[in-house]
Design a protein around this motif. Structure first.
Motif, PDB file in Angstrom:
ATOM      1  N   HIS A 157      30.920  29.690  43.028  1.00 24.07           N
ATOM      2  CA  HIS A 157      31.970  30.313  42.237  1.00 24.07           C
ATOM      3  C   HIS A 157      31.719  30.002  40.765  1.00 24.07           C
ATOM      4  O   HIS A 157      31.081  29.002  40.426  1.00 24.07           O
ATOM      5  CB  HIS A 157      33.340  29.776  42.642  1.00 24.07           C
ATOM      6  CG  HIS A 157      33.746  30.117  44.033  1.00 24.07           C
ATOM      7  ND1 HIS A 157      33.974  31.407  44.457  1.00 24.07           N
ATOM      8  CD2 HIS A 157      33.977  29.317  45.124  1.00 24.07           C
ATOM      9  CE1 HIS A 157      34.331  31.401  45.740  1.00 24.07           C
ATOM     10  NE2 HIS A 157      34.329  30.154  46.164  1.00 24.07           N
TER      11      HIS A 157
ATOM     12  N   SER B 188      31.895  26.201  38.763  1.00 24.67           N
ATOM     13  CA  SER B 188      31.751  25.252  39.872  1.00 24.67           C
ATOM     14  C   SER B 188      30.929  24.030  39.488  1.00 24.67           C
ATOM     15  O   SER B 188      30.678  23.165  40.312  1.00 24.67           O
ATOM     16  CB  SER B 188      31.122  25.944  41.079  1.00 24.67           C
ATOM     17  OG  SER B 188      29.906  26.568  40.721  1.00 24.67           O
TER      18      SER B 188
ATOM     19  N   THR C  81      27.299  28.311  37.664  1.00 29.33           N
ATOM     20  CA  THR C  81      27.618  29.605  37.080  1.00 29.33           C
ATOM     21  C   THR C  81      26.350  30.395  36.768  1.00 29.33           C
ATOM     22  O   THR C  81      26.277  31.601  37.018  1.00 29.33           O
ATOM     23  CB  THR C  81      28.453  29.415  35.800  1.00 29.33           C
ATOM     24  OG1 THR C  81      29.667  28.730  36.139  1.00 29.33           O
ATOM     25  CG2 THR C  81      28.789  30.740  35.153  1.00 29.33           C
TER      26      THR C  81
ATOM     27  N   ARG D  88      24.793  31.868  39.903  1.00 27.65           N
ATOM     28  CA  ARG D  88      25.537  33.067  40.298  1.00 27.65           C
ATOM     29  C   ARG D  88      25.088  34.265  39.466  1.00 27.65           C
ATOM     30  O   ARG D  88      24.808  35.345  40.001  1.00 27.65           O
ATOM     31  CB  ARG D  88      27.031  32.807  40.091  1.00 27.65           C
ATOM     32  CG  ARG D  88      27.954  33.969  40.453  1.00 27.65           C
ATOM     33  CD  ARG D  88      29.383  33.611  40.062  1.00 27.65           C
ATOM     34  NE  ARG D  88      30.364  34.621  40.434  1.00 27.65           N
ATOM     35  CZ  ARG D  88      31.014  34.667  41.589  1.00 27.65           C
ATOM     36  NH1 ARG D  88      30.774  33.753  42.514  1.00 27.65           N
ATOM     37  NH2 ARG D  88      31.904  35.613  41.831  1.00 27.65           N
TER      38      ARG D  88
ATOM     39  N   LEU E 228      31.952  39.448  45.455  1.00 32.26           N
ATOM     40  CA  LEU E 228      31.947  38.039  45.070  1.00 32.26           C
ATOM     41  C   LEU E 228      33.147  37.692  44.203  1.00 32.26           C
ATOM     42  O   LEU E 228      33.730  36.610  44.321  1.00 32.26           O
ATOM     43  CB  LEU E 228      30.654  37.699  44.324  1.00 32.26           C
ATOM     44  CG  LEU E 228      29.357  37.718  45.121  1.00 32.26           C
ATOM     45  CD1 LEU E 228      28.185  37.359  44.211  1.00 32.26           C
ATOM     46  CD2 LEU E 228      29.412  36.760  46.307  1.00 32.26           C
ATOM     47  N   ASP E 229      33.527  38.624  43.323  1.00 36.90           N
ATOM     48  CA  ASP E 229      34.671  38.381  42.456  1.00 36.90           C
ATOM     49  C   ASP E 229      35.946  38.237  43.282  1.00 36.90           C
ATOM     50  O   ASP E 229      36.780  37.356  43.007  1.00 36.90           O
ATOM     51  CB  ASP E 229      34.810  39.531  41.454  1.00 36.90           C
ATOM     52  CG  ASP E 229      35.770  39.221  40.317  1.00 36.90           C
ATOM     53  OD1 ASP E 229      35.829  38.039  39.888  1.00 36.90           O
ATOM     54  OD2 ASP E 229      36.449  40.144  39.840  1.00 36.90           O
TER      55      ASP E 229
ATOM     56  N   SER F 279      36.017  34.823  44.824  1.00 35.40           N
ATOM     57  CA  SER F 279      36.276  33.784  43.823  1.00 35.40           C
ATOM     58  C   SER F 279      37.729  33.790  43.359  1.00 35.40           C
ATOM     59  O   SER F 279      38.325  32.738  43.118  1.00 35.40           O
ATOM     60  CB  SER F 279      35.337  33.964  42.623  1.00 35.40           C
ATOM     61  OG  SER F 279      34.002  33.685  42.989  1.00 35.40           O
TER      62      SER F 279
ATOM     63  N   HIS G  87      39.721  32.182  46.049  1.00 38.87           N
ATOM     64  CA  HIS G  87      39.479  30.739  45.974  1.00 38.87           C
ATOM     65  C   HIS G  87      40.308  30.113  44.858  1.00 38.87           C
ATOM     66  O   HIS G  87      40.930  29.051  45.047  1.00 38.87           O
ATOM     67  CB  HIS G  87      37.987  30.488  45.752  1.00 38.87           C
ATOM     68  CG  HIS G  87      37.644  29.064  45.451  1.00 38.87           C
ATOM     69  ND1 HIS G  87      37.597  28.090  46.422  1.00 38.87           N
ATOM     70  CD2 HIS G  87      37.323  28.444  44.270  1.00 38.87           C
ATOM     71  CE1 HIS G  87      37.263  26.933  45.874  1.00 38.87           C
ATOM     72  NE2 HIS G  87      37.101  27.123  44.571  1.00 38.87           N
ATOM     73  N   GLU G  88      40.364  30.788  43.732  1.00 36.79           N
ATOM     74  CA  GLU G  88      41.057  30.230  42.569  1.00 36.79           C
ATOM     75  C   GLU G  88      42.575  30.204  42.771  1.00 36.79           C
ATOM     76  O   GLU G  88      43.247  29.281  42.293  1.00 36.79           O
ATOM     77  CB  GLU G  88      40.706  31.033  41.318  1.00 36.79           C
ATOM     78  CG  GLU G  88      41.127  30.349  40.032  1.00 36.79           C
ATOM     79  CD  GLU G  88      40.579  31.028  38.793  1.00 36.79           C
ATOM     80  OE1 GLU G  88      40.862  30.540  37.690  1.00 36.79           O
ATOM     81  OE2 GLU G  88      39.883  32.066  38.927  1.00 36.79           O
TER      82      GLU G  88
ATOM     83  N   GLY H  26      39.642  31.991  35.380  1.00 37.03           N
ATOM     84  CA  GLY H  26      38.547  32.698  36.038  1.00 37.03           C
ATOM     85  C   GLY H  26      38.503  34.176  35.750  1.00 37.03           C
ATOM     86  O   GLY H  26      37.489  34.835  36.040  1.00 37.03           O
TER      87      GLY H  26
ATOM     88  N   GLY I 148      34.822  35.715  35.474  1.00 43.16           N
ATOM     89  CA  GLY I 148      34.376  36.858  36.259  1.00 43.16           C
ATOM     90  C   GLY I 148      33.879  37.997  35.386  1.00 43.16           C
ATOM     91  O   GLY I 148      32.926  38.705  35.737  1.00 43.16           O
TER      92      GLY I 148
END
Length: 362
Positions: free
Chosen positions: A55, A58, A70, A73, A95-96, A99, A102-103, A213, A217
């Motif tokens: 992420h 991270s 980062t 990624r 992926l966004d 993430s 997750h956030e 984030g 992103g």
């Protein structure tokens, strides 16, 4: 291709897997002509690596070589974009979404392909009541293939909220008719209409926009722009090596300088994000995005002058990147971004307490 770090074993593994798929189709990445099936096969393979891709913010992903999570990624995204911007569009959004979840602390993300659909302004906006979503969401890429959508809506207090929607339900109409693009044509971008469809609200009010984030992103999208730009520039290196002349060397020098400076700024911003993950770094990321857009347009213009019509007409991979990239970089907001950069620069100048004469001095 630039942004390719030999200390990124994950990227090497992903690249090897994709190359095997391409070679099995009797093609090479240099002259790649993509069918829908091949795109989907590549995307399915990429999705299997989702949990291994760090992420944003991270920190250090590999203690052995102090690799930035980062940056790792972004290197993956840049590689995918250099191969195909349609796949990059889908995979970056996937992926966004993971993430973001997750956030905001949502740990129940199901397997499959995800997408973030956050465009607003439709006259029939998204509404959410008693666990059901209705209304219309435009600019939804991958609409017919995504398993789970992460969509935004505004509540009664005009606060941004997030909904998780299982796209395999009934009550969802998908309209591809408005998508008349030539560049990015294959992205399956549609307008979605929801009719009392079950959805789960995640995160708190305005958390989607206020979380740090959001900007981390946004830098990942710029990595996609850069990856495609760098791959186009690589065609100029090959052309010069095969048939050197002073004009090609001059164009190559111009492109190389622009990309090298941009590459170093990606490294710098990745380090900022990983060393200060609690900050959004909005100014630095807005500047990065604005600069990458400018470099992408410069490189496309110079490459065309240097190579002429040949690769646009005879190389499927080059032609596709050249058509897709101008559309993809329009995710930049041009003058609006420059306005915000100016405002944030002024704020930074007011906040300086270290005795600098101005914010740009060495």
């Amino acid at each position: 291709m630039l942004l390719l770090n030999t200390k990124n074993p994950l990227l090497s593994e992903i690249k090897a897997s994709i190359e095997n798929i391409i070679h099995a189709d009797n093609q090479t990445s240099r002259t790649l002509s993509l069918t829908d099936k091949l795109r989907h096969d590549i995307l399915k393979t990429l999705i299997t690596y989702s949990e291994k891709i760090p992420h944003p913010a991270s920190g250090i992903a590999n203690a052995d070589d102090a690799s930035s999570g980062t940056l790792i990624r972004w290197q993956v995204l840049a590689y995918v974009a250099g191969m195909d911007l349609t796949i990059a569009k889908w995979f970056e959004s996937h992926l966004d979404a993971l993430s973001i979840l997750h956030e905001v602390g949502y740990d129940k993300a199901d397997q499959g392909l995800w997408a973030v659909w956050a465009a607003e302004g439709h006259p029939d906006p998204i509404r959410y009541e008693q666990g059901k979503v209705s209304g219309t969401k435009a600019w939804c890429s991958g609409a017919n293939m995504v398993d789970h959508g992460l969509i935004t809506y505004r509540n009664a207090n005009d606060q941004a909220q997030l909904l998780v929607v299982d796209m395999r339900q009934s009550g969802i109409e998908i309209d591809n008719e408005e998508w008349q693009a030539v560049g990015m044509q294959a992205t399956d971008t549609a307008t979605l209409q929801f009719h009392e469809v079950s959805a789960i609200q995640v995160g708190t009010a305005n958390e989607y926009l206020k979380r740090v984030g959001f900007w981390h992103g946004a830098a990942g999208v710029a990595a996609c722009w850069y990856g495609a730009t760098a791959y186009l520039a690589d065609y100029l290196i090959s052309a010069y090596q095969q048939k050197p002349n002073d004009y090609k060397a001059m164009y190559l020098g111009q492109v190389s300088t622009a990309l090298a400076v941009t590459q170093q700024y990606f490294y710098h911003v990745a380090d900022l994000i990983d060393s200060q993950p609690q900050l959004s770094h909005e100014l630095a990321i807005r500047q990065l995005r604005s600069h990458v857009e400018k470099v992408a347009r410069q490189v496309m213009e110079v490459i065309g002058q240097a190579l002429g019509a040949g690769p646009f007409c005879r190389n499927a991979h080059f032609a596709r990147l050249s058509a897709d990239l101008p559309v993809f970089i329009r995710q930049s907001h041009g003058a609006f971004d420059l306005q915000k950069i100016g405002e944030l620069s002024s704020v930074l100048a007011n906040d300086l307490t270290n005795g600098q004469e101005n914010i740009w001095q060495l």
